[in-house]
Design a protein around this motif. Sequence first.
Motif, mmCIF file in Angstrom:
data_model
loop_
_atom_site.group_PDB
_atom_site.id
_atom_site.type_symbol
_atom_site.label_atom_id
_atom_site.label_comp_id
_atom_site.label_asym_id
_atom_site.label_seq_id
_atom_site.Cartn_x
_atom_site.Cartn_y
_atom_site.Cartn_z
ATOM 1 N N ARG A 41 0.849 -1.188 0.000
ATOM 2 C CA ARG A 41 0.000 0.000 0.000
ATOM 3 C C ARG A 41 0.892 1.249 0.000
ATOM 4 O O ARG A 41 1.723 1.418 0.888
ATOM 5 C CB ARG A 41 -0.922 0.011 1.226
ATOM 6 C CG ARG A 41 -1.981 -1.085 1.196
ATOM 7 C CD ARG A 41 -2.903 -1.008 2.409
ATOM 8 N NE ARG A 41 -3.911 -2.045 2.366
ATOM 9 C CZ ARG A 41 -5.082 -1.942 1.741
ATOM 10 N NH1 ARG A 41 -5.374 -0.797 1.116
ATOM 11 N NH2 ARG A 41 -5.947 -2.927 1.742
ATOM 12 N N ARG A 43 0.712 5.279 0.093
ATOM 13 C CA ARG A 43 -0.142 6.440 0.360
ATOM 14 C C ARG A 43 0.488 7.649 -0.337
ATOM 15 O O ARG A 43 1.466 8.219 0.161
ATOM 16 C CB ARG A 43 -0.274 6.673 1.859
ATOM 17 C CG ARG A 43 -0.869 5.477 2.603
ATOM 18 C CD ARG A 43 -0.943 5.709 4.094
ATOM 19 N NE ARG A 43 0.372 6.008 4.662
ATOM 20 C CZ ARG A 43 1.300 5.088 4.928
ATOM 21 N NH1 ARG A 43 1.069 3.813 4.656
ATOM 22 N NH2 ARG A 43 2.453 5.440 5.450
ATOM 23 N N ASN A 45 0.742 11.294 -1.291
ATOM 24 C CA ASN A 45 0.315 12.612 -0.821
ATOM 25 C C ASN A 45 0.579 13.641 -1.916
ATOM 26 O O ASN A 45 1.685 13.722 -2.454
ATOM 27 C CB ASN A 45 1.089 12.991 0.447
ATOM 28 C CG ASN A 45 0.958 11.948 1.535
ATOM 29 O OD1 ASN A 45 -0.146 11.553 1.902
ATOM 30 N ND2 ASN A 45 2.087 11.472 2.039
ATOM 31 N N GLU A 53 -4.326 16.155 -0.417
ATOM 32 C CA GLU A 53 -5.117 14.926 -0.435
ATOM 33 C C GLU A 53 -4.194 13.722 -0.462
ATOM 34 O O GLU A 53 -3.039 13.821 -0.877
ATOM 35 C CB GLU A 53 -6.058 14.898 -1.640
ATOM 36 C CG GLU A 53 -5.357 14.927 -2.984
ATOM 37 C CD GLU A 53 -6.337 14.935 -4.151
ATOM 38 O OE1 GLU A 53 -7.448 15.461 -3.989
ATOM 39 O OE2 GLU A 53 -5.963 14.415 -5.228
ATOM 40 N N THR A 54 -4.705 12.590 0.001
ATOM 41 C CA THR A 54 -3.953 11.344 0.021
ATOM 42 C C THR A 54 -4.726 10.282 -0.737
ATOM 43 O O THR A 54 -5.919 10.079 -0.495
ATOM 44 C CB THR A 54 -3.700 10.860 1.460
ATOM 45 O OG1 THR A 54 -2.937 11.846 2.159
ATOM 46 C CG2 THR A 54 -2.924 9.545 1.465
ATOM 47 N N LYS A 55 -4.032 9.624 -1.646
ATOM 48 C CA LYS A 55 -4.644 8.546 -2.426
ATOM 49 C C LYS A 55 -3.859 7.270 -2.163
ATOM 50 O O LYS A 55 -2.630 7.251 -2.280
ATOM 51 C CB LYS A 55 -4.628 8.876 -3.909
ATOM 52 C CG LYS A 55 -5.348 7.862 -4.783
ATOM 53 C CD LYS A 55 -5.362 8.297 -6.229
ATOM 54 C CE LYS A 55 -6.127 7.306 -7.108
ATOM 55 N NZ LYS A 55 -7.564 7.233 -6.722
ATOM 56 N N THR A 56 -4.545 6.200 -1.768
ATOM 57 C CA THR A 56 -3.885 4.929 -1.500
ATOM 58 C C THR A 56 -3.878 4.074 -2.755
ATOM 59 O O THR A 56 -4.915 3.840 -3.371
ATOM 60 C CB THR A 56 -4.588 4.177 -0.361
ATOM 61 O OG1 THR A 56 -4.554 4.971 0.837
ATOM 62 C CG2 THR A 56 -3.890 2.851 -0.083
ATOM 63 N N CYS A 69 3.717 4.914 -9.716
ATOM 64 C CA CYS A 69 2.653 5.481 -8.880
ATOM 65 C C CYS A 69 2.142 6.790 -9.484
ATOM 66 O O CYS A 69 0.928 7.041 -9.525
ATOM 67 C CB CYS A 69 3.161 5.714 -7.466
ATOM 68 S SG CYS A 69 3.603 4.207 -6.567
ATOM 69 N N ASP A 100 5.124 -1.154 2.396
ATOM 70 C CA ASP A 100 4.115 -0.109 2.557
ATOM 71 C C ASP A 100 4.813 1.200 2.917
ATOM 72 O O ASP A 100 5.771 1.209 3.706
ATOM 73 C CB ASP A 100 3.137 -0.469 3.661
ATOM 74 C CG ASP A 100 2.308 -1.711 3.326
ATOM 75 O OD1 ASP A 100 2.313 -2.132 2.149
ATOM 76 O OD2 ASP A 100 1.651 -2.255 4.241
ATOM 77 N N SER A 102 4.587 5.906 2.699
ATOM 78 C CA SER A 102 3.993 7.156 2.238
ATOM 79 C C SER A 102 4.883 7.706 1.133
ATOM 80 O O SER A 102 6.102 7.523 1.154
ATOM 81 C CB SER A 102 3.877 8.155 3.385
ATOM 82 O OG SER A 102 5.156 8.548 3.841
ATOM 83 N N SER A 104 5.585 11.105 -1.556
ATOM 84 C CA SER A 104 5.374 12.450 -2.088
ATOM 85 C C SER A 104 6.284 12.619 -3.296
ATOM 86 O O SER A 104 7.372 12.033 -3.354
ATOM 87 C CB SER A 104 5.684 13.520 -1.039
ATOM 88 O OG SER A 104 4.850 13.379 0.095
#
Length: 338
Positions: A41, A43, A45, A53-56, A69, A100, A102, A104
């Motif tokens: 996953r 995330r 940002n 906003e955050t899209k998984t 991504c 997994d 986050s 940016s």
Amino acid sequence: MASRVFRLPCSSSLQSSHRSLLFSEELRRQQAQVARVEKIRVRLNRKGPDGPETKTLLMNRGVSTPYNCAMHISEWLSKRSVVALVDDRPYHMLRPLHADCSLSLLNFVGERLEEVNKAYWRSCAFILGAVLESAFKDEFAVTLLRAPDVPVISGAFCYDVILDQKLDNWKPSEAQFQALTRRAFALLGKNLPYEHLSLHPNLALQMFQENRYKQEQIEEIASQQEEVTVYRLGDFVDLSEGPLIPYSSLCFQFAITAAHPLKGKDSASEASAFPAGYDFHRFQGLSLPVYQRAHHVIWHKLVKRATRLVLESSGNSDQATQPQSSDSPSTPVLPSPP
């Protein structure tokens, strides 16, 4: 770690092919280790029309990259993204993700511009190294040392090389700098990816077996971490801590501007790759990205500034000195431009 092995020098093209072959073999081996597809996953940002906003995203472990991504969002985002932040740490856009996280994506006009500038400057120096390794006639030995870590505000990126002793008095002409620059543009026009690979130190030593300075750098890296990072652009492979930009086409304006003969004064201050009193040349260049191109008047002013000798920010005056210049003919050491 295995002991260093030194081979007799061979042509730069053979050395480059040897490193690129080892890179390809190791890349295939690592890709084959991804036995089955596992999902992770991510995330992502980003700034949306109504704010952050955050899209998984469900991506493939060991296969999907930050660039992939970005493509899930839009082609526009993937083309403008320069450096990724994975769990807030700089990360190469084309390097696979393994857990997994986050994510940016940074570009030339957003946040964390210092990270973007560092990646761009490293990538331009990488191109400079690729040009220098291949540009000289085979009768002249050229040994790549390293790309000094200099900030963008210094006005030029750099690559240090040891030139053949027959070139001790060589002073490149403007036409020869232009020939070198044309070789750089040949790489930019191919839109080549900067490929990332993490290696065991033993393989890195084998990859750079003809270059004892690179081997010393590898041993220094291996004393601090388990793997050595290399990148490839076309057939050119070199050490780099990265991250670099994803594609060479992000560079737009580009010029190789200077070659300063230097003499190392203190091996402790320049690291083991620079023995005391050893002569080398610091080649310099300048580039602006495709999204920040300058008017030709401004560009020529920046190019003129980029001819000035750039020294590293840490203890500059103690690391290298510029020897007294001597008049010499413009030696025809470069082959005909492509």
